[in-house]
Design an enzyme around this catalytic site. Structure first.
Site, short mmCIF file in Angstrom:
data_model
loop_
_atom_site.label_atom_id
_atom_site.label_comp_id
_atom_site.label_asym_id
_atom_site.label_seq_id
_atom_site.Cartn_x
_atom_site.Cartn_y
_atom_site.Cartn_z
N SER A 6 0.85 -1.20 0.00
CA SER A 6 0.00 0.00 0.00
C SER A 6 0.88 1.24 0.00
O SER A 6 1.62 1.49 0.96
CB SER A 6 -0.90 -0.01 1.24
OG SER A 6 -1.59 1.23 1.34
N HIS A 31 -1.51 -1.49 -4.03
CA HIS A 31 -2.73 -0.98 -3.40
C HIS A 31 -2.66 0.54 -3.31
O HIS A 31 -1.70 1.10 -2.78
CB HIS A 31 -2.84 -1.60 -2.01
CG HIS A 31 -4.15 -1.36 -1.32
ND1 HIS A 31 -5.29 -2.08 -1.60
CD2 HIS A 31 -4.48 -0.49 -0.34
CE1 HIS A 31 -6.27 -1.66 -0.81
NE2 HIS A 31 -5.81 -0.69 -0.03
N ASP A 33 -4.76 3.73 -1.93
CA ASP A 33 -5.85 4.20 -1.07
C ASP A 33 -6.29 5.58 -1.52
O ASP A 33 -5.47 6.50 -1.59
CB ASP A 33 -5.38 4.29 0.38
CG ASP A 33 -5.25 2.93 1.03
OD1 ASP A 33 -6.20 2.13 0.90
OD2 ASP A 33 -4.21 2.67 1.66
N MET A 35 -8.76 8.60 -0.43
CA MET A 35 -9.54 9.07 0.73
C MET A 35 -9.98 10.50 0.49
O MET A 35 -9.21 11.33 0.00
CB MET A 35 -8.65 9.05 1.98
CG MET A 35 -8.02 7.71 2.27
SD MET A 35 -7.04 7.82 3.77
CE MET A 35 -6.35 6.15 3.83
N HIS A 65 -8.53 1.35 -3.79
CA HIS A 65 -9.46 1.25 -2.65
C HIS A 65 -10.09 2.62 -2.42
O HIS A 65 -9.41 3.53 -1.93
CB HIS A 65 -8.63 0.77 -1.44
CG HIS A 65 -9.41 0.67 -0.17
ND1 HIS A 65 -8.79 0.46 1.05
CD2 HIS A 65 -10.74 0.73 0.10
CE1 HIS A 65 -9.71 0.41 2.00
NE2 HIS A 65 -10.89 0.57 1.46
N MET A 67 -12.16 5.13 -0.55
CA MET A 67 -12.78 5.50 0.73
C MET A 67 -13.42 6.87 0.52
O MET A 67 -12.91 7.91 0.95
CB MET A 67 -11.73 5.51 1.84
CG MET A 67 -11.35 4.09 2.26
SD MET A 67 -9.78 4.01 3.13
CE MET A 67 -8.66 3.84 1.74
N MET A 136 -11.65 -5.09 6.18
CA MET A 136 -10.78 -4.12 6.87
C MET A 136 -10.45 -4.67 8.25
O MET A 136 -11.33 -5.00 9.03
CB MET A 136 -11.49 -2.77 7.03
CG MET A 136 -11.70 -1.97 5.75
SD MET A 136 -10.22 -1.56 4.80
CE MET A 136 -9.18 -0.76 6.01
N GLY A 143 -2.60 4.40 7.96
CA GLY A 143 -1.70 3.25 8.02
C GLY A 143 -1.12 3.12 9.41
O GLY A 143 -1.30 4.00 10.27
N GLY A 144 -0.44 2.00 9.63
CA GLY A 144 0.31 1.82 10.87
C GLY A 144 -0.51 1.54 12.10
O GLY A 144 -0.03 1.71 13.23
N ASP A 170 -6.88 -5.74 4.92
CA ASP A 170 -6.20 -4.45 4.84
C ASP A 170 -6.15 -3.82 6.23
O ASP A 170 -7.20 -3.52 6.81
CB ASP A 170 -7.00 -3.56 3.86
CG ASP A 170 -6.33 -2.22 3.57
OD1 ASP A 170 -5.21 -1.99 4.06
OD2 ASP A 170 -6.95 -1.42 2.85
N GLY A 172 -2.83 -3.23 9.35
CA GLY A 172 -2.07 -3.87 10.42
C GLY A 172 -1.50 -5.24 10.10
O GLY A 172 -1.13 -5.98 11.01
C1 DX5 Z 1 -6.11 2.10 5.78
C2 DX5 Z 1 -5.69 1.77 4.38
C3 DX5 Z 1 -4.62 0.78 4.27
C4 DX5 Z 1 -3.29 1.18 4.85
C5 DX5 Z 1 -2.72 -0.04 5.52
O1 DX5 Z 1 -7.26 2.89 5.73
O2 DX5 Z 1 -6.81 1.28 3.67
O3 DX5 Z 1 -4.44 0.34 2.93
O4 DX5 Z 1 -2.38 1.66 3.92
O5 DX5 Z 1 -1.55 0.30 6.14
P1 DX5 Z 1 -0.79 -0.63 7.18
O6 DX5 Z 1 -0.40 -1.89 6.46
O7 DX5 Z 1 0.36 0.20 7.60
O8 DX5 Z 1 -1.76 -0.92 8.31
ZN ZN Z 2 -6.61 0.27 1.69
#
Ligand code: DX5
Ligand code: ZN
Length: 211
Positions: A6, A31, A33, A35, A65, A67, A136, A143-144, A170, A172
């Site tokens: 991602s 991937h 994202d 948003m 993805h 959002m 999810m 992330g993170g 997706d 963690g």
């Molecule tokens: C969260 C995103 C993820 C994110 C995952 O809303 O959809 O794709 O990048 O990041 P990690 O792998 O760091 O949890």
């Molecule tokens: Zn995502």
């Protein structure tokens, strides 16, 4: 199992090198994202990023993805930009049905994402319209975050309700929790922090491919 790094976790000032590094390491998808600051409390990439990635890495399958509160308004533009797959959320106003139909009509793989609080039973009627089910494993937006292991039961529940297609997770994901996810039938692991922060992504991806 396949791996979709991602780019939310990549060094944003060096995306070309970062993505190139993941391709060299053997990633299966990328991937992206998207948003809007409304559906989730964060902002990220738009269609211009998908277009630029597709132009630079035409062989790479872009797993987009969305959002967004109103993904229907953007499906065509993301498909034209070069998305391989487009995922919309089950929780969007009006529901995801029409979006899933349109994504397939645009020639893309249709993904359906469920936030942690959305039960498997909410999406059974959408099974025939969906190619990939994205569970999810964190609250979307950042992330993170920490992997929510209660989501493993959702994978089992979806299967019990008759879902036979692909599973993507997706949020963690780490090498340490992937074996459990593999045991629950995971097909595609989205990995941001763990993949871009790895000192040897090729080694990690090779391990994941064996799961
Ligand atoms: C969260 C995103 C993820 C994110 C995952 O809303 O959809 O794709 O990048 O990041 P990690 O792998 O760091 O949890
Ligand atoms: Zn995502």
């Amino acid at each position: 199992m396949q791996v979709a790094p991602s780019i939310l976790a990549a060094d944003q000032l060096h995306l070309e090198q970062e993505v190139g590094r993941m391709i060299k390491a053997g990633c299966d998808l990328l991937h992206v994202d998207v948003m809007d600051g409304h559906f989730v409390p964060n902002m990220s990439f738009g269609p211009g990023m998908v277009l630029a990635l597709h132009a630079r890495f035409p062989e790479l399958r872009l797993d987009v993805h969305l959002m967004l509160d109103n993904p229907a308004d953007y499906l065509q533009v993301f498909a034209k930009a070069g998305a391989w797959g487009i995922t919309v959320h089950a929780e969007i106003p009006g529901g995801a049905e029409n979006c899933l139909r349109e994504i397939r009509a645009l020639g893309c793989s249709a993904g359906l994402a469920l936030k942690p609080a959305t039960p498997a039973t909410a999406v059974t009627e959408l099974f025939p319209l969906t190619d990939m089910m994205l569970v999810m494993t964190v609250e979307p937006g950042f992330g993170g975050q920490h992997f929510n292991s209660a989501m493993l039961q959702k994978l089992s529940h979806l299967r019990a309700l008759g879902w036979t297609g692909l599973f993507e997770a997706d949020g963690g994901l780490q090498l340490s929790n992937l074996p459990l996810l593999a045991a629950h039938g995971l097909d595609v692991a989205v990995m941001g922090t763990a993949m871009f922060g790895s000192d040897d992504p090729a080694r990690d991806i090779a391990r994941i491919h064996e799961m």
